[in-house]
Design an enzyme around this catalytic site. Structure first.
Site, PDB file in Angstrom:
ATOM      1  N   GLU A 272      18.133   0.724 -11.386  1.00 12.16           N
ATOM      2  CA  GLU A 272      16.930   1.393 -10.716  1.00 12.16           C
ATOM      3  C   GLU A 272      15.940   1.607 -11.911  1.00 12.16           C
ATOM      4  O   GLU A 272      14.558   1.470 -11.928  1.00 12.16           O
ATOM      5  CB  GLU A 272      17.204   2.875 -10.416  1.00 12.16           C
ATOM      6  CG  GLU A 272      18.373   2.839  -9.265  1.00 12.16           C
ATOM      7  CD  GLU A 272      17.710   1.942  -7.861  1.00 12.16           C
ATOM      8  OE1 GLU A 272      16.364   2.092  -7.725  1.00 12.16           O
ATOM      9  OE2 GLU A 272      18.428   1.188  -7.114  1.00 12.16           O
ATOM     10  N   TRP A 275      14.033  -1.267 -11.829  1.00 15.81           N
ATOM     11  CA  TRP A 275      12.914  -1.282 -10.983  1.00 15.81           C
ATOM     12  C   TRP A 275      11.577  -0.625 -11.553  1.00 15.81           C
ATOM     13  O   TRP A 275      10.570  -0.969 -11.032  1.00 15.81           O
ATOM     14  CB  TRP A 275      13.129  -0.641  -9.438  1.00 15.81           C
ATOM     15  CG  TRP A 275      14.036  -1.585  -8.563  1.00 15.81           C
ATOM     16  CD1 TRP A 275      15.426  -1.551  -8.391  1.00 15.81           C
ATOM     17  CD2 TRP A 275      13.482  -2.638  -7.963  1.00 15.81           C
ATOM     18  NE1 TRP A 275      15.881  -2.559  -7.544  1.00 15.81           N
ATOM     19  CE2 TRP A 275      14.303  -3.113  -7.104  1.00 15.81           C
ATOM     20  CE3 TRP A 275      12.183  -3.024  -7.579  1.00 15.81           C
ATOM     21  CZ2 TRP A 275      14.275  -4.200  -6.121  1.00 15.81           C
ATOM     22  CZ3 TRP A 275      11.994  -3.967  -6.570  1.00 15.81           C
ATOM     23  CH2 TRP A 275      13.042  -4.526  -5.843  1.00 15.81           C
ATOM     24  N   TRP A 303      -4.364  -3.640  10.730  1.00 17.08           N
ATOM     25  CA  TRP A 303      -4.017  -2.160  10.743  1.00 17.08           C
ATOM     26  C   TRP A 303      -4.818  -1.291  11.810  1.00 17.08           C
ATOM     27  O   TRP A 303      -5.860  -1.484  12.036  1.00 17.08           O
ATOM     28  CB  TRP A 303      -4.464  -1.619   9.480  1.00 17.08           C
ATOM     29  CG  TRP A 303      -3.657  -2.377   8.360  1.00 17.08           C
ATOM     30  CD1 TRP A 303      -4.299  -3.113   7.303  1.00 17.08           C
ATOM     31  CD2 TRP A 303      -2.317  -2.377   8.145  1.00 17.08           C
ATOM     32  NE1 TRP A 303      -3.273  -3.708   6.518  1.00 17.08           N
ATOM     33  CE2 TRP A 303      -1.940  -3.446   6.802  1.00 17.08           C
ATOM     34  CE3 TRP A 303      -1.073  -1.902   8.424  1.00 17.08           C
ATOM     35  CZ2 TRP A 303      -0.724  -3.662   6.334  1.00 17.08           C
ATOM     36  CZ3 TRP A 303       0.066  -2.032   8.243  1.00 17.08           C
ATOM     37  CH2 TRP A 303       0.335  -2.791   6.913  1.00 17.08           C
ATOM     38  N   ASN A 338      14.418   9.039  -2.398  1.00 18.25           N
ATOM     39  CA  ASN A 338      14.022   7.483  -2.322  1.00 18.25           C
ATOM     40  C   ASN A 338      14.365   7.043  -1.107  1.00 18.25           C
ATOM     41  O   ASN A 338      13.494   6.381  -0.344  1.00 18.25           O
ATOM     42  CB  ASN A 338      14.729   6.930  -3.334  1.00 18.25           C
ATOM     43  CG  ASN A 338      14.435   5.413  -3.239  1.00 18.25           C
ATOM     44  OD1 ASN A 338      13.223   4.987  -3.618  1.00 18.25           O
ATOM     45  ND2 ASN A 338      15.270   4.569  -3.122  1.00 18.25           N
ATOM     46  N   TRP A 356      -0.652   0.594   4.411  1.00 17.64           N
ATOM     47  CA  TRP A 356       0.042   0.923   3.218  1.00 17.64           C
ATOM     48  C   TRP A 356      -0.880   1.767   2.624  1.00 17.64           C
ATOM     49  O   TRP A 356      -0.306   2.693   1.776  1.00 17.64           O
ATOM     50  CB  TRP A 356       0.803  -0.021   2.744  1.00 17.64           C
ATOM     51  CG  TRP A 356       0.094  -1.110   2.094  1.00 17.64           C
ATOM     52  CD1 TRP A 356      -0.468  -2.163   2.430  1.00 17.64           C
ATOM     53  CD2 TRP A 356      -0.445  -0.983   0.642  1.00 17.64           C
ATOM     54  NE1 TRP A 356      -0.967  -2.979   1.631  1.00 17.64           N
ATOM     55  CE2 TRP A 356      -1.300  -2.323   0.554  1.00 17.64           C
ATOM     56  CE3 TRP A 356      -0.454  -0.074  -0.410  1.00 17.64           C
ATOM     57  CZ2 TRP A 356      -1.975  -2.664  -0.838  1.00 17.64           C
ATOM     58  CZ3 TRP A 356      -0.904  -0.516  -1.571  1.00 17.64           C
ATOM     59  CH2 TRP A 356      -1.836  -1.580  -1.628  1.00 17.64           C
ATOM     60  N   TRP A 379       4.971   0.903  -2.012  1.00 13.87           N
ATOM     61  CA  TRP A 379       4.321   1.065  -1.001  1.00 13.87           C
ATOM     62  C   TRP A 379       4.197  -0.701  -0.169  1.00 13.87           C
ATOM     63  O   TRP A 379       4.530  -1.075   0.665  1.00 13.87           O
ATOM     64  CB  TRP A 379       3.012   1.565  -0.748  1.00 13.87           C
ATOM     65  CG  TRP A 379       3.248   2.889  -0.707  1.00 13.87           C
ATOM     66  CD1 TRP A 379       3.346   3.929  -1.668  1.00 13.87           C
ATOM     67  CD2 TRP A 379       3.382   3.398   0.605  1.00 13.87           C
ATOM     68  NE1 TRP A 379       3.636   5.399  -0.745  1.00 13.87           N
ATOM     69  CE2 TRP A 379       3.629   5.025   0.562  1.00 13.87           C
ATOM     70  CE3 TRP A 379       3.687   3.096   2.070  1.00 13.87           C
ATOM     71  CZ2 TRP A 379       3.759   5.921   1.647  1.00 13.87           C
ATOM     72  CZ3 TRP A 379       3.847   3.961   3.031  1.00 13.87           C
ATOM     73  CH2 TRP A 379       3.887   5.295   2.960  1.00 13.87           C
TER      74      TRP A 379
END
Ligand SMILES: Cc1cc2nc3c(=O)[nH]c(=O)nc-3n(C[C@H](O)[C@H](O)[C@H](O)COP(=O)(O)OP(=O)(O)OC[C@H]3O[C@@H](n4cnc5c(N)ncnc54)[C@H](O)[C@@H]3O)c2cc1C
Length: 474
Positions: A272, A275, A303, A338, A356, A379
């Site tokens: 993590e 990430w 969208w 998360n 987004w 996102w």
């Protein structure tokens, strides 16, 4: 010799390479500048955090932090001139606009005969260090982390706090309060009770995490009702703790407990942190991703504009309990678990078909840990438009996600107390409860808890159709 140490998101004394170097040279003038020129100004929650974090580091620097606000490109040379500084140091940031700003300032200072040194303090591996065999940047996490980072070498070992710190007391400057970081309306009192910004608070949280949750991390990190993750993200963002300190604290703990670093819980937690590295890496190599789809095919995605749906999502009034609980947790604490970030993100982008970027902007304003790289990359990951993203057709179902990760409804009931008496089997699909049960639980749909704002099945199909149309249009 006096060295100007320019603090940014490295608000700590220990494991601070720029500060340690400056301290070795002689007297240090620590300077913080609230950059008013950078285009992505901090959101409300980050500003609130920054206030306490600056108070904390200023205290640790014996009240000698020179605090300024404005354009660092003029302010740094001004201070250099005023105090006859020969040496300027900082710890590197990797966001595109700060990289450009810092290299301009460096150039300007070098032209004036001032020495400039910068250091890597906030990343385990610098974005410039890791590349594929052909020299191009990785776009997929697992090879980036396993074949790039872990093979590149061990992260830098953390430094101790400088033993001797001779600080220059500058004239003028602002107090932390004069930066006006605190909100005009007092919405923050309860929120701040969840946090302890600053280096000491970060270390306490790390110790708590090592003392328990670390060794159950893999299984429990997805359960939002359990305190199973470290909650270090705002501290890491503001640099009150370095990822290197976290990494080596885990190495030490594993040595003491006789646990291997590649055991599932530990490996999962370290990845993590990976990430976080990967997000910074992507943003550094693909700076356009702040505003543009990483995958250009999404430029044609249809969208919707639906301000009422956006508002219902922001306020936690969608009628989907796990989504509403997450959005209310964010509003109340400046944080969201998360797993729930992924659920609310998927709901916004797929079930509501909203861009987004609207979700990213709301998180940016509300999150204590708002971080340009992690927020934008995450996102885009949720939307399916990002590097190594979740496929667009994988649409999280908020009911089954709720049932799987919040089986007793404890998380939902914490943030949606109006559902407190609903039995677990219906708490994630309250609209299926009959009138008698609703009445017995004190729930009045459409009155004290909203009806669902979309039909899950129909909105899922609409998203899949929009995706198919986008692919056809290529
Ligand atoms: C839509 C969305 C937006 C997000 N926005 C942000 C953001 O603005 N800032 C931010 O720090 N994180 C963001 N994340 C990533 C992640 O949700 C948080 O880092 C994590 O929830 C923080 O809680 P923790 O410190 O308890 O994490 P832990 O589970 O304890 O993880 C340890 C650390 O690893 C890092 N980390 C963990 N997961 C991720 C991830 N997926 N991506 C990048 N870093 C990660 C964080 O620094 C975190 O503190 C976002 C995720 C999603 C899905």
């Amino acid at each position: 010799m006096t060295t100007l140490y320019w603090l940014r998101n490295d608000l700590r004394l220990s494991d601070n390479p720029a500060l340690s170097y400056a301290a070795e040279q002689g007297t240090v003038l620590p300077v913080y500048i609230l950059d008013k020129r950078i285009s992505r100004q901090m959101g409300a929650a980050s500003l609130r955090w920054l206030h306490d974090s600056l108070e904390s580091i200023n205290k640790d620097l014996q009240g000698k932090l020179l605090i300024l606000a404005g354009d660092p490109q003029t302010l740094i040379p001004d201070v250099v001139h005023q105090y006859d500084i020969e040496n300027v140091v900082w710890n590197r940031l990797y966001e595109p606009e700060t990289v450009a700003r810092d290299s301009d300032i460096k150039k300007q200072l070098l032209e004036q005969g001032v020495q400039v040194r910068s250091f890597n303090a906030n990343h385990l591996w610098q974005p410039t260090e890791i590349a594929k065999k052909d020299g191009t940047p990785y776009k997929v996490f697992t090879p980036y982390y396993r074949k790039g980072c872990l093979v590149a070498g061990q992260p830098r070992f953390p430094l101790a706090k400088p033993e001797v710190l001779k600080l220059l007391q500058a004239d003028g400057g602002l107090s932390v309060s004069e930066l006006n970081l605190l909100p005009a309306v007092n919405w923050d009192e309860k929120m701040m009770s969840y946090w302890h910004p600053g280096e000491a608070g970060a270390k306490e949280l790390l110790a708590d995490f090592l003392a328990g949750p670390l060794f159950n991390y893999k299984n429990e990190r997805n359960l939002p009702a359990v305190r199973a993750t470290s909650r270090l993200s705002p501290h890491l963002h503001f640099g009150e703790l370095s990822p290197n300190q976290v990494w080596y604290a885990i190495v030490d703990k594993c040595n003491i407990e006789g646990v291997a670093l590649d055991s599932p819980d530990v490996d999962c937690y370290l990845s993590e942190l990976g990430w976080r590295e990967f997000s910074a890496y992507l943003l550094f190599h693909f700076p356009q991703m702040v505003t543009q789809n990483f995958n250009e095919k999404f430029d044609k995605f249809p969208w919707r504009a639906a301000p009422q749906h956006l508002q219902a999502w922001q306020k936690g009034q969608t009628g989907f309990p796990i989504v509403d609980a997450g959005m209310r947790e964010l509003w109340a604490t400046g944080y969201m678990h998360n797993r729930v970030r992924m659920i609310v993100g998927s709901f916004l982008v797929k079930n509501l078909l909203l861009d987004w970027r609207q979700g990213e902007a709301w998180f940016w304003d509300c999150l204590m840990d708002a971080d340009l790289a992690s927020n934008v990359a995450s996102w885009q990951w949720v939307a399916g438009s990002g590097a190594d993203a979740a496929p667009y057709f994988r649409i999280f179902n908020p009911v089954t996600q709720g049932e799987k990760f919040d089986p007793d409804g404890d998380y939902v009931k914490t943030w949606c107390p109006e559902l407190g008496k609903v039995p677990p089997k219906l708490v994630h699909k309250i609209w299926e409860a009959d009138a008698n049960l609703l009445s017995a639980c004190g729930v009045k749909l459409g009155q004290n808890y909203p009806n669902p704002i979309v039909d899950l099945k129909a909105s899922r199909q609409r998203a899949l159709d929009a995706f198919a149309d986008m692919k056809e249009a290529q």
